[in-house]
Enzyme design. Structure first.
Site, mmCIF file in Angstrom:
data_model
loop_
_atom_site.group_PDB
_atom_site.id
_atom_site.type_symbol
_atom_site.label_atom_id
_atom_site.label_comp_id
_atom_site.label_asym_id
_atom_site.label_seq_id
_atom_site.Cartn_x
_atom_site.Cartn_y
_atom_site.Cartn_z
ATOM 1 N N LEU A 136 0.861 -1.178 0.000
ATOM 2 C CA LEU A 136 0.000 0.000 0.000
ATOM 3 C C LEU A 136 0.898 1.229 0.000
ATOM 4 O O LEU A 136 1.966 1.220 0.604
ATOM 5 C CB LEU A 136 -0.899 0.029 1.245
ATOM 6 C CG LEU A 136 -1.944 -1.077 1.414
ATOM 7 C CD1 LEU A 136 -2.686 -0.885 2.734
ATOM 8 C CD2 LEU A 136 -2.922 -1.093 0.253
ATOM 9 N N ASP A 137 0.465 2.289 -0.683
ATOM 10 C CA ASP A 137 1.214 3.538 -0.641
ATOM 11 C C ASP A 137 1.374 4.000 0.801
ATOM 12 O O ASP A 137 0.519 3.727 1.656
ATOM 13 C CB ASP A 137 0.475 4.633 -1.417
ATOM 14 C CG ASP A 137 0.339 4.329 -2.897
ATOM 15 O OD1 ASP A 137 1.094 3.476 -3.397
ATOM 16 O OD2 ASP A 137 -0.526 4.951 -3.539
ATOM 17 N N VAL A 138 2.438 4.759 1.060
ATOM 18 C CA VAL A 138 2.660 5.298 2.401
ATOM 19 C C VAL A 138 1.441 6.078 2.884
ATOM 20 O O VAL A 138 1.026 5.963 4.041
ATOM 21 C CB VAL A 138 3.918 6.194 2.415
ATOM 22 C CG1 VAL A 138 4.014 6.971 3.728
ATOM 23 C CG2 VAL A 138 5.179 5.349 2.219
ATOM 24 N N THR A 140 -1.658 5.712 2.041
ATOM 25 C CA THR A 140 -2.908 4.938 2.017
ATOM 26 C C THR A 140 -2.955 4.036 3.246
ATOM 27 O O THR A 140 -1.975 3.377 3.572
ATOM 28 C CB THR A 140 -2.993 4.090 0.737
ATOM 29 O OG1 THR A 140 -2.965 4.943 -0.401
ATOM 30 C CG2 THR A 140 -4.270 3.258 0.717
ATOM 31 N N ARG A 236 -5.179 6.201 -7.659
ATOM 32 C CA ARG A 236 -4.910 7.639 -7.715
ATOM 33 C C ARG A 236 -4.735 8.109 -9.158
ATOM 34 O O ARG A 236 -5.233 9.169 -9.547
ATOM 35 C CB ARG A 236 -3.678 7.952 -6.869
ATOM 36 C CG ARG A 236 -3.857 7.559 -5.405
ATOM 37 C CD ARG A 236 -2.534 7.503 -4.657
ATOM 38 N NE ARG A 236 -1.918 8.814 -4.566
ATOM 39 C CZ ARG A 236 -0.670 9.007 -4.141
ATOM 40 N NH1 ARG A 236 0.098 7.965 -3.807
ATOM 41 N NH2 ARG A 236 -0.178 10.235 -4.071
#
Length: 305
Positions: A136-138, A140, A236
């Site tokens: 997961l993105d930082v 998110t 995104r």
């Protein structure tokens, strides 16, 4: 070197905050670059407390980084263990925490938390990524699964590759997507001008996102999103591509004024459900995560408008 024009919506912000939001780099990484003299505003080296104005030219130089990523066992505040057994551990990751250590990231990570909390992860792969089968993105929050054994690692990697894992996200996006239920099918690759950003690129990797409207607010819509593929920054990039970026995501077109009004310091994006066949038993399992406080508060504020 990355070069940006400061949007009017970030006018008055400290340069470290503005640079982090415009580049997608962590605040700690930006602070290090400022201290080393690698951040300039209109050609002048800045301090962290420098305030930016709309239309100013922000330049961020990314010097070569040393090879090797240290893994520092440390328990991380806010990481919640949803499920743990001999084969897997399911984690509810807060925003601000990476899936694993990487070059340029000095903040906390899930794998370091697991090491610090005494979890034994025994899989192949680079030490900092052992057991990691998804990321997961930082910025998110939400659910991710980590394999604890080599067999579980192999089976889960295959499940993600074969798209048999059900990954469900909720995203608050700007405006009102039309149609209310739809599919975004557009190839994603590294942005041709920025290696830290993704974009819709002809010849990029096949990427498919399905969405459905949950609730409509004044100026924004809450979506349920199912990922058919799992590309970096996929939701995104795809929501920006249809003209409805995630609220709180200036890197991909989000309005910083709206984000500030809702009290958001990151994109409104949360991994709410994760379902797959358990690698040990073969039985289907499913896990859920509630919204964290910052996303709940943003919904409350926009609902009061």
């Amino acid at each position: 070197m990355s070069v940006h024009l400061v949007p009017d919506g970030l006018a008055g912000e400290r340069v470290d905050t503005a640079a982090a939001r415009m580049t997608g780099l962590s605040r700690s990484r930006i602070d290090d670059l400022i201290s080393a003299g690698h951040v300039q505003l209109n050609g002048r080296v800045v301090s962290k407390s420098t305030r930016v104005a709309g239309g100013e030219l922000l330049e961020v130089e990314l010097p070569d980084r040393p090879v090797g990523v240290p893994v520092v066992p440390r328990e991380v505040e806010g990481v919640r263990i949803v499920h743990d057994d001999a084969d897997i551990v399911v984690v509810d990751k807060p925003a601000g925490v990476a899936a694993h250590p990487s070059l340029g990231w000095t903040g906390p990570s899930v794998t370091e938390h697991l090491a610090g909390a005494g979890f034994r992860i025994s899989t192949s792969g680079a030490s900092e990524r052992q057991g990691v089968v998804q990321r997961l993105d930082v910025g998110t929050s939400g659910l991710m699964v980590v394999a604890k054994s080599e067999r579980a690692y192999t089976l889960l990697k295959r499940a993600f590759r074969d798209r048999t894992v059900d990954k469900v996200y909720h995203a608050l996006v700007q405006g009102f997507p039309d149609p209310h239920v739809g599919t975004i099918d557009a190839p994603i690759a590294r942005h041709p001008g920025h290696d830290w950003k993704m974009a819709i690129v002809d010849g990029g990797r096949h990427s498919v996102t399905h969405y459905a409207t949950i609730e409509v607010f004044r100026g924004a819509t809450l979506l349920e999103v199912h990922l058919e593929t799992g590309r970096t920054h996929q939701i995104r990039v795809h929501t920006q591509a249809i003209g409805h970026p995630c609220v709180g995501d200036p890197l991909y077109g989000g309005d910083p004024v709206l984000a500030a009004r809702l009290g958001l310091q990151r994109q409104w994006l949360h991994a709410v459900e994760l379902g797959f066949d358990h690698p040990g038993t073969g039985e289907p399992v499913r896990f859920a995560s509630p919204y964290p406080d910052d996303l709940d508060e943003a919904l409350r504020r926009i609902g009061d408008n």
